[in-house]
Design a protein around this motif. Structure first.
Motif, PDB file in Angstrom:
ATOM      1  N   ASN A  51       0.584  -0.940  -0.166  1.00 19.05           N
ATOM      2  CA  ASN A  51       0.312  -0.013  -0.213  1.00 19.05           C
ATOM      3  C   ASN A  51       1.124   1.238   0.091  1.00 19.05           C
ATOM      4  OD1 ASN A  51       0.705  -0.262   3.207  1.00 19.05           O
ATOM      5  ND2 ASN A  51      -0.773   0.235   3.762  1.00 19.05           N
ATOM      6  N   TYR A  52       1.977   0.895  -0.912  1.00 19.36           N
ATOM      7  CA  TYR A  52       3.336   2.357  -0.873  1.00 19.36           C
ATOM      8  C   TYR A  52       3.871   2.690  -2.198  1.00 19.36           C
ATOM      9  CZ  TYR A  52       6.023  -0.866   0.395  1.00 19.36           C
ATOM     10  OH  TYR A  52       7.254  -1.635   1.318  1.00 19.36           O
ATOM     11  N   SER A  53       4.327   3.407  -1.851  1.00 18.13           N
ATOM     12  CA  SER A  53       5.290   3.379  -3.410  1.00 18.13           C
ATOM     13  C   SER A  53       6.621   3.647  -2.666  1.00 18.13           C
ATOM     14  CB  SER A  53       5.021   4.795  -3.823  1.00 18.13           C
ATOM     15  OG  SER A  53       4.312   4.882  -4.952  1.00 18.13           O
ATOM     16  N   HIS A  54       7.586   2.066  -3.016  1.00 12.02           N
ATOM     17  CA  HIS A  54       8.532   1.573  -2.690  1.00 12.02           C
ATOM     18  C   HIS A  54       9.287   2.456  -3.822  1.00 12.02           C
ATOM     19  CE1 HIS A  54       8.110  -0.878  -6.124  1.00 12.02           C
ATOM     20  NE2 HIS A  54       9.812  -0.512  -6.283  1.00 12.02           N
ATOM     21  N   THR A  55      11.177   2.665  -3.465  1.00  8.49           N
ATOM     22  CA  THR A  55      12.102   3.508  -4.298  1.00  8.49           C
ATOM     23  C   THR A  55      12.834   2.578  -4.687  1.00  8.49           C
ATOM     24  OG1 THR A  55      12.817   4.129  -1.780  1.00  8.49           O
ATOM     25  CG2 THR A  55      11.372   5.675  -3.048  1.00  8.49           C
ATOM     26  N   VAL A  56      13.442   1.459  -3.632  1.00  8.16           N
ATOM     27  CA  VAL A  56      14.196   0.349  -3.956  1.00  8.16           C
ATOM     28  C   VAL A  56      14.101  -0.438  -3.835  1.00  8.16           C
ATOM     29  CG1 VAL A  56      15.374   0.771  -1.526  1.00  8.16           C
ATOM     30  CG2 VAL A  56      16.612   0.375  -3.819  1.00  8.16           C
ATOM     31  N   LEU A  57      14.565  -1.416  -5.061  1.00  3.53           N
ATOM     32  CA  LEU A  57      14.898  -3.229  -4.405  1.00  3.53           C
ATOM     33  C   LEU A  57      15.992  -4.267  -4.722  1.00  3.53           C
ATOM     34  CD1 LEU A  57      12.517  -4.025  -6.845  1.00  3.53           C
ATOM     35  CD2 LEU A  57      11.862  -3.623  -4.877  1.00  3.53           C
ATOM     36  N   PHE A  58      16.897  -4.943  -3.264  1.00  8.24           N
ATOM     37  CA  PHE A  58      17.441  -5.744  -2.825  1.00  8.24           C
ATOM     38  C   PHE A  58      17.454  -6.533  -3.554  1.00  8.24           C
ATOM     39  CE2 PHE A  58      20.940  -7.342  -0.774  1.00  8.24           C
ATOM     40  CZ  PHE A  58      21.576  -6.371  -1.819  1.00  8.24           C
TER      41      PHE A  58
END
Length: 628
Positions: A51-58
């Motif tokens: 329910n949010y806009s993430h900014t980074v994946l790892f």
């Protein structure tokens, strides 16, 4: 070549050349090489709904764990079983802040110093944390690491990047909340902190960075940084931005105490070119890169995605060896004196002992005169009028034991296209929709070992299975025509077990299937329709490849289809006695011809049949209007 003599340019239309080139590019990109062969929907693509806009994946190669940065926490997702766990970061916010500035957006997730290293905006007071795994109870302890200034931006809209390499942390983020002092620095790890001279860059936008390993020569290993820079050419037709690549030595320890102390002593930069030189038209705005590393660094390739002033995109491929040769051999822009020894930019064991004459050139003339050109020098490897935003590249070994590169490009509407690199030509295998909306991709992570691409959208994490061989499982011909190096035809159908299977990646011709019985079904039973005289009617044929051509055969007459996204139509404006009989829909792709559908159109035997079919025909005409 553009027919320039047909057009005239004046100062009132300074962008007319770009506009005309955009029209020309549409013509160039209208053939099969620029269109996907298949359009697919992967319904099982959803990995996690958030329910949010993430900014980074790892994600680490071969791991089942995907880490997602959110607001005040990191989400840990097990990609095998879908289980997830949330780690709260306990931010220390400023005592006075509005709702937006109080947000702690995670902007960095890396492996650093035997832990997971996380940084966030922390209410415009950048802070970092470490996540230590507690093996005894399989939990994770979150500890504050310290000040994140220069590692994380102050707000998530500010430009930044981060790289960890051989125990050191490199980052580019503004030192101040207004975005000022954006530089590439070494900020933590085994070596001393280093930063840049203020005059080296002009309003940079950092895109990516990477370490090129040299197993036999670690002393000469370099960090490469790719970025956009404000163009000093302010003429009306000049693009305001140009693309750059810079490099520094990994062993750089800065200059002596009296000169360039804690400043890179090996910094050099050069212009990165992607375009059509004979037309003086370039894709100047670097958007994303992906590096395909090789065992020998000289064989490594940099795949760069660019956009242009005429709203088109391109991919150019660079040899790391040729790229590095510019830094080793080019003259220094603006400098006409004798080049001292050691040459500026040379990696040395003790950078504190570099002569002042060498350091002066680094300080005042760090730019190379020569430009860096791609391996396809006359034109980009791939061009499109579509706007692409992200790129990843996978190496795939096919049944012929050759290794092929497959490009994965994200469109601004969220679609992912799979592109085969076949020598100098691009072949679009497919485009796949993973996301029900049409939002652009925010982040992508490729796992070559698992043959999966993790894709972050606003509010959703999806995964693209790169071995979806079931999409071409109807026959050997279907499997071979796909030219998908992940898939080969075997006794079990089109599978990901390519060893010993049947493929023809080079050209996709299906003669390789001649030694086996093609199990593809025919078009099945013929469909019969009773159609009244003087009534409009249409026939539909499924489109199973956008690269195939379709036609209708009726008696001795051949008619082309009117294509839609998923069907090919034949409209009969008004039925006459000559229009009755059999119709066959035939597809032809490369060396393969297939009967797709067969119809029989008959005259109604009774009045009731005529009335019934007239009603059905009206329905079909409404349907046809919807298609067209």
């Amino acid at each position: 070549m553009l027919p320039k003599r047909r057009f005239s340019f004046d100062k009132r239309h300074l962008t007319s050349r770009w506009f005309i080139y955009g029209l020309w590019l549409q013509l160039v990109c209208s053939d099969d090489a620029s269109n996907p062969r298949l359009t697919l929907q992967q319904d099982d693509a959803l990995l996690y709904n958030i329910n949010y806009s993430h900014t980074v994946l790892f994600h680490e190669q071969g791991s089942n764990i995907l880490l997602v940065g959110g607001l005040n926490f990191v989400l840990r997702v097990d990609v095998e079983n879908g289980e997830n766990e949330t780690f709260t970061l306990n931010p220390k916010l400023q005592p006075f802040c509005d709702e937006k500035s109080c947000e702690n957006v995670v902007t960095v997730i890396e492996r650093f110093q035997n832990s997971t290293f996380v940084c966030g905006t922390n209410g415009e007071n950048p802070t970092c944390w470490t996540l230590f795994s507690e093996k005894s109870n399989n939990s994770t302890e979150v500890k504050e690491y310290g000040d994140g200034t220069g590692i994380s931006p102050h707000t998530c809209t500010q430009n930044s990047l981060c790289l960890t390499a051989d125990g050191d942390l490199y980052a580019a983020a503004p030192l101040y909340s207004d975005g000022a002092l954006l530089q590439f620095r070494r900020l933590a790890g085994n070596r001393i902190d280093l930063w840049m001279h203020d005059q080296w860059l002009s309003e940079p936008t950092f895109i990516s960075s990477f370490l090129a390993k040299r197993k036999d020569d670690p002393m000469n290993e370099k960090i490469y940084v790719l970025f956009l820079e404000k163009n000093s050419d302010t003429s009306p037709e000049a693009d305001p931005w140009i693309s750059r690549v810079a490099r520094v030595c990994k062993v750089d320890e800065g200059g002596p105490r009296q000169y360039l102390q804690n400043i890179w002593t090996s910094f050099l930069k050069a212009r990165l070119i992607c375009g059509i030189p004979r037309e003086s038209l370039y894709f100047n705005r670097l958007k994303d890169i992906f590096v395909v590393h090789a065992e020998n660094w000289t064989d490594s390739r940099v795949y760069a995605l660019f956009s242009s002033s005429w709203n088109s995109t391109a991919v150019c491929i660079y040899s790391l060896k040729e790229l590095d040769a510019i830094f080793e051999n080019s003259v220094f822009k603006g400098y006409d004196g004798k080049i001292p020894n050691p040459r500026p930019g040379t990696c040395v064991k003790n950078s504190n002992s570099i002569p002042i004459a060498t350091l002066n050139i680094i300080k005042d003339y760090p730019e190379m005169q020569d430009w860096i050109h791609p391996i396809h020098k006359d034109t980009p490897f791939f061009m499109s009028k579509t706007n692409y935003t992200k790129i990843a590249v996978d190496k795939v070994q096919a049944s012929d034991a050759l290794v092929y590169n497959v490009l994965l490009l994200a469109k601004d509407n969220g679609m992912i296209i799979k592109v085969l690199e076949n020598d100098t030509k691009a072949f679009i295998i497919s485009e796949t929709r993973l996301y029900s909306g049409s939002s652009p991709v925010q982040a992508m992570k490729l796992d070559s070992e698992m043959s999966k691409l993790f894709v972050g959208y606003p509010g959703q994490i999806s995964v693209l299975d790169l071995q979806r061989c079931q999409d071409y499982n109807a026959s050997c011909a279907d499997c071979v025509l796909s030219r998908d190096p992940y898939c080969a035809w075997t006794e079990y159908g089109c599978t990901a077990q390519t060893k010993g299977g049947i493929q023809n990646i080079a050209d996709g011709n299906t003669y390789v299937c001649d030694r086996i019985k093609d199990s593809r079904p025919s078009y099945g039973a013929s469909v019969h329709h009773s159609v009244p005289v003087e009534v409009s009617f249409y026939l539909s044929c499924p489109v199973d490849s956008h690269h195939a051509t379709y036609r209708w055969i009726h008696g001795n007459k051949s008619t082309t289809c009117q294509p839609t996204q998923s069907e090919c139509l034949l409209l009969i404006p008004s039925m006459t006695s000559d229009d009755y009989g059999s119709y066959e829909c035939i597809s032809h792709e490369r060396d393969y011809t297939r009967k797709m559908k067969k119809y029989y159109l008959l005259k109604p035997k009774r009045v009731t049949d005529s009335a019934f079919n007239l009603k059905c025909t009206m329905v079909t005409m409404v349907t046809l209007a919807f298609y067209l």
